[in-house]
Design an enzyme around this catalytic site. Sequence first.
Site, PDB file in Angstrom:
ATOM      1  N   LYS A 276      31.684  47.385 -17.793  1.00 38.84           N
ATOM      2  CA  LYS A 276      31.066  46.547 -16.772  1.00 38.84           C
ATOM      3  C   LYS A 276      30.827  47.344 -15.496  1.00 38.84           C
ATOM      4  O   LYS A 276      31.524  48.321 -15.238  1.00 38.84           O
ATOM      5  CB  LYS A 276      32.028  45.398 -16.402  1.00 38.84           C
ATOM      6  CG  LYS A 276      32.190  44.322 -17.446  1.00 38.84           C
ATOM      7  CD  LYS A 276      33.168  43.254 -16.958  1.00 38.84           C
ATOM      8  CE  LYS A 276      33.329  42.139 -17.974  1.00 38.84           C
ATOM      9  NZ  LYS A 276      32.119  41.355 -18.215  1.00 38.84           N
ATOM     10  N   ARG A 350      34.731  36.365 -27.961  1.00 38.35           N
ATOM     11  CA  ARG A 350      34.388  35.710 -29.231  1.00 38.35           C
ATOM     12  C   ARG A 350      35.035  36.416 -30.416  1.00 38.35           C
ATOM     13  O   ARG A 350      35.298  35.794 -31.444  1.00 38.35           O
ATOM     14  CB  ARG A 350      32.854  35.639 -29.374  1.00 38.35           C
ATOM     15  CG  ARG A 350      32.171  36.973 -29.400  1.00 38.35           C
ATOM     16  CD  ARG A 350      30.681  36.885 -29.092  1.00 38.35           C
ATOM     17  NE  ARG A 350      30.404  36.743 -27.666  1.00 38.35           N
ATOM     18  CZ  ARG A 350      29.188  36.631 -27.149  1.00 38.35           C
ATOM     19  NH1 ARG A 350      28.117  36.622 -27.949  1.00 38.35           N
ATOM     20  NH2 ARG A 350      29.015  36.527 -25.849  1.00 38.35           N
TER      21      ARG A 350
HETATM   22  N1  BES Z   1      34.627  37.707 -19.597  1.00 37.64           N
HETATM   23  C1  BES Z   1      33.229  37.861 -19.697  1.00 37.64           C
HETATM   24  C2  BES Z   1      32.462  36.628 -19.226  1.00 37.64           C
HETATM   25  C3  BES Z   1      32.552  36.284 -17.774  1.00 37.64           C
HETATM   26  C4  BES Z   1      31.588  36.696 -16.884  1.00 37.64           C
HETATM   27  C5  BES Z   1      33.574  35.465 -17.308  1.00 37.64           C
HETATM   28  C6  BES Z   1      31.664  36.328 -15.550  1.00 37.64           C
HETATM   29  C7  BES Z   1      33.654  35.118 -15.978  1.00 37.64           C
HETATM   30  C8  BES Z   1      32.703  35.537 -15.101  1.00 37.64           C
HETATM   31  C9  BES Z   1      32.825  38.122 -21.148  1.00 37.64           C
HETATM   32  O1  BES Z   1      33.737  38.782 -21.936  1.00 37.64           O
HETATM   33  C10 BES Z   1      31.591  38.963 -21.107  1.00 37.64           C
HETATM   34  O2  BES Z   1      31.666  40.057 -20.628  1.00 37.64           O
HETATM   35  N2  BES Z   1      30.492  38.427 -21.617  1.00 37.64           N
HETATM   36  C11 BES Z   1      29.247  39.132 -21.625  1.00 37.64           C
HETATM   37  C12 BES Z   1      28.567  38.846 -22.942  1.00 37.64           C
HETATM   38  C13 BES Z   1      27.357  39.688 -23.181  1.00 37.64           C
HETATM   39  C14 BES Z   1      27.758  41.124 -23.398  1.00 37.64           C
HETATM   40  C15 BES Z   1      26.637  39.142 -24.393  1.00 37.64           C
HETATM   41  C16 BES Z   1      28.410  38.610 -20.462  1.00 37.64           C
HETATM   42  O3  BES Z   1      28.447  37.411 -20.192  1.00 37.64           O
HETATM   43  O4  BES Z   1      27.751  39.411 -19.823  1.00 37.64           O
HETATM   44 ZN    ZN Z   2      33.563  40.897 -21.787  1.00 39.00          ZN
END
Ligand code: BES
Ligand code: ZN
Length: 493
Positions: A276, A350
């Site tokens: 990230k 997931r």
């Molecule tokens: N933990 C994150 C989702 C999240 C984002 C929670 C902002 C709280 C605030 C999750 O694991 C994630 O990174 N999801 C990705 C999925 C994508 C790679 C398909 C996302 O939402 O960017």
């Molecule tokens: Zn994530």
Amino acid sequence: MQIEHRPEDYPEIACDLLAYPVFEEETGDASLEFLNKTTRGALNAVLSSGEFKPELYSTCKIFKPAGLKARNLLLLGAGKKAQFEPSRLREIAGTALRSARQSAAKTLAFLCRGNHPAGLASRVAVEGALYANYEADIYKTRDKEQRDVATFLLLFERKMAQAEVKDGMRRGIILGDATNFARTLANEPSNILTPSQFAARALEMAERTGLYAKVMEREEMEKLGMNTLLAVSRGSDEPPKLIILQTHKDQAKKRAPLYALVGKGVTFDSGGISIKPSEKMEEMKGDMAGGAAVLGAMVALAQLRPRHPVIGLIPAVENLPSGKATKPGDVVKSYHGKTVEIINTDAEGRLILADAIAYARTMGATNIIDVATLTGACVIALGHVNAGMMGTDQKTIDRLRSNCRITGEGLWQLPLDEAYRKAIRSEIADVKNVGDRTAGAITAGKFLQEFVEDTPWVHLDIAGMDLDNDGHPYCCKGATGFGVRTLVNLLES
Ligand code: BES
Ligand code: ZN
Ligand code: ZN
């Protein structure tokens, strides 16, 4: 905080602060007239001068009012009477408590107004008071807020059935404490709350509340083939834990329904190899908020003794990049048996939920509810007002939706049409873990659906709801414990 019901009339209550809710357009009301007369016109004076408008959350303090044993009087805006849902009563009780903290009051008396049944009113007012008395500054060594209210007195305008008030207060204390417990876990930094520490705190709390708990270790997961879960934790030196909770000792396989609550417990989500951006990455210490909500709900349920058994499953892992980490394009076989192509290691929630959900089915779950900070896409779709809700158990979804006016936790249903399945079709495996950029909250739900098969299921995407960074008049900033009240409300009866 000491919490008591006092049956005396409010002018007779000695306290530092007496909180009195006032509704909009309530002028001419007999209760207000009584307050005005008792205080020798103090109420009408601040109303007519415009110093106090009874809009929701507004406050006005009157020092040393005449006619009351209370040292000070707090007028509390309660908004429109027609919109005075139980969730609003909870919020203004919290607003009163925050206001008491600010003025260093030690004893707060709160007058419960409105037409809610005594049990429900007592319960939500106590929940709100406990929620508000919570501070997140445990790591400050100086300038700590030492302003806890010591005593909260619950008052009513009329005589109320003692037994109902008592029972409501007991439930309110259980729920308020359980919610704050979940908040504490989610506020913990990831160097403190590792998966092992998460499991240790679950065991400790279970011991204290009569919840049955055990922890599955990596070895066992390897034996069982929980490879989507293990794939996420591979990059971390912290071992993964699967926390298993039960309200009843022998959750007899025949005693339907058997609800399973499954909570995402990623103690830190760096994204892994699909790393990230660093801006706001610190918020990912809260990526176990779904797991914390499940643990909080189970702790509350253990004390409320629901008629039907409930199980809780929390896969707890840390998602980091390293020389051992899972890489984009890797394929693993899940506990369920389906193979997964991991396109993006940041879609890790997931993956751990897939194995935990499949395990819930082997434990005999007849209904599954999962709670997870799953997608940024859900935040884009619904903001910080509603969590995304989807699934195949429409009856439970409808009940959850109608409980929102009591719990105050917003939920809004998203669709799960079969046509969304296409996005997660893999060329080389049964399924891949991400779709394209469209409908991201839904395609995450579609991925989970692959593992629930025909078990009635609800998925709550609480990303965006787990943290309160804007600030509200009834609580401190930080973790919200979102989901605890929703789950308990659904399952306690
Ligand atoms: N933990 C994150 C989702 C999240 C984002 C929670 C902002 C709280 C605030 C999750 O694991 C994630 O990174 N999801 C990705 C999925 C994508 C790679 C398909 C996302 O939402 O960017
Ligand atoms: Zn994530
Ligand atoms: Zn995550």
